[in-house]
Write an enzyme that holds these catalytic residues in place. Sequence first.
Site, PDB file in Angstrom:
ATOM      1  N   LYS A 150       4.079   5.011   5.963  1.00  0.00           N
ATOM      2  CA  LYS A 150       3.179   4.761   7.079  1.00  0.00           C
ATOM      3  C   LYS A 150       2.493   6.070   7.458  1.00  0.00           C
ATOM      4  CE  LYS A 150       4.285   0.428   7.577  1.00  0.00           C
ATOM      5  NZ  LYS A 150       3.303  -0.663   7.462  1.00  0.00           N
TER       6      LYS A 150
ATOM      7  N   ASP B 120      -0.173   3.609   4.286  1.00  0.00           N
ATOM      8  CA  ASP B 120      -0.566   2.447   5.089  1.00  0.00           C
ATOM      9  C   ASP B 120      -0.886   2.902   6.498  1.00  0.00           C
ATOM     10  OD1 ASP B 120      -0.781   0.064   6.454  1.00  0.00           O
ATOM     11  OD2 ASP B 120       1.178  -0.720   5.857  1.00  0.00           O
TER      12      ASP B 120
ATOM     13  N   HIS C 290       1.654  -8.663   1.086  1.00  0.00           N
ATOM     14  CA  HIS C 290       2.353  -8.080   2.232  1.00  0.00           C
ATOM     15  C   HIS C 290       3.669  -8.813   2.434  1.00  0.00           C
ATOM     16  CE1 HIS C 290       3.034  -8.135   6.773  1.00  0.00           C
ATOM     17  NE2 HIS C 290       3.238  -6.888   6.413  1.00  0.00           N
TER      18      HIS C 290
ATOM     19  N   GLU D 261      -3.844   1.549   2.600  1.00  0.00           N
ATOM     20  CA  GLU D 261      -3.742   0.173   3.095  1.00  0.00           C
ATOM     21  C   GLU D 261      -4.226   0.095   4.537  1.00  0.00           C
ATOM     22  OE1 GLU D 261       0.012  -1.549   2.145  1.00  0.00           O
ATOM     23  OE2 GLU D 261       0.176  -2.625   4.049  1.00  0.00           O
TER      24      GLU D 261
ATOM     25  N   GLU E   3      -2.923  -8.165   5.213  1.00  0.00           N
ATOM     26  CA  GLU E   3      -1.900  -8.765   6.079  1.00  0.00           C
ATOM     27  C   GLU E   3      -2.476  -9.268   7.394  1.00  0.00           C
ATOM     28  OE1 GLU E   3       0.172  -4.805   6.178  1.00  0.00           O
ATOM     29  OE2 GLU E   3       0.747  -5.489   8.157  1.00  0.00           O
TER      30      GLU E   3
HETATM   31 MG    MG Z   1       0.874  -2.886   5.939  1.00  0.00          MG
END
Ligand code: MG
Length: 433
Positions: free
Chosen positions: A218, A246, A349, A272, A299
Amino acid sequence: MARIVGMDVLDVRFPTSRELDGSDAMNPDPDYSAAYVVLRTDDGPDGYGLAFTIGRGNEVQAAGIHALEHLVVGRSIPDTAAELAALSAALVGDSQLRWLGPEKGVAHMAIGAVVNAAWDLAARRAGRPLWSFLAEMSPEEIVGLVDFRYLTDALTETEALDILRAAEPGRAERAAHLRAAGYRAYSTSAGWLGYSDEKLVRLAKQAVADGFDMIKLKVGASIEDDVRRMRLAREAVGDEIRIAVDANQRWDVGPAVEWMRALAPYDPYWIEEPTSPDDVLGHRAVADAVRPIRVATGEHVANRVIFKQLLQAGAIDVLQLDAARVGGVNENVAILLLAAKFGVPVCPHAGGVGLCELVRHLSMFDYVAVSGTDEDRAIEWVDHLHEHFTDPAVVRGGRYLAPTEPGFSARIRDESLARYAFPDGPEWRNGLL
Ligand SMILES: [Mg+2]
């Protein structure tokens, strides 16, 4: 004739925010939750589905599912492709509820939960796991599942049939391969934003030791922190392991490009959700600026129409469908066909609660009957909350095992439903809020 005689909707929440599991740049304290639906029948098994949310508002999602009851209860159980298509069309087509979307947000996710529960029910009654139940349908039946309205400028029924017919040879071999070898996974478990550097490095090394050849971090809160975390992860796993990042929609286009240029020396595989999931042209602008780094999203993409535009615009290199965001199996079949038409790999996802359980069926169906390939494809894997499911997703050596139990795997154990019921279950009543 067997009928659906009742629909139960439950608000189930897991207190994942206590350990910062699932924390990212936009969602710092998620409590992974399910608006959970049970289709009660008067003959044979019941059907199970869910909409995934991250806590507050799960009661709104549950109310959205309740609003569909008049279209479901009393109906004969849909067992065939044509009957499942008719149910999906009835739910999407309710003109009063359609006003709440159309085909997006809480109302559409509610349809997804019910449609998926109906597919679970049909697959249970057929005695097949959903992926093989779907993959054994004829190309004509599969095309009949799809609502082509708004798609035909990019994908016609004839083109969809051609795609499916081209994948017919080899279906049995690919299904056998799945049963023997499973489907590639990648791990997000190391990279939550709330984790310390030490925990990140330890979990990244563990993922490689466990057989994963791709992990995900992340990013998006602090560029300095992200460069440091990316460097630590790259040092921990070496050059051969793919590292995706992401941003969970954190950026405008400019910062997305700036951030990815800062991370580029550490070879990120994809970025992402760099920006708003509705911003097709924004994704295209990011993609043009950061390639060869791939752009991925899905997602939070509301429906097949936005996916169509992302593909038409050349805005994504990886399509991340979600089992519980759009209108259920029928719409995800449309999205898989769109991806196949445009030659874009689907890497779904997953995570949350139940998403790994569900989405593995869709990737396996895609491999057997739609794209016919697993090249550059992997399903997200997050090792949380699987113990609450009666048919949990299992990953070994970095690969999802093919489900063998009948159904779509959304059923939550009765004891977990009781314990995590919100707000009256013991997990929430005992002063832990
Ligand atoms: Mg994601």
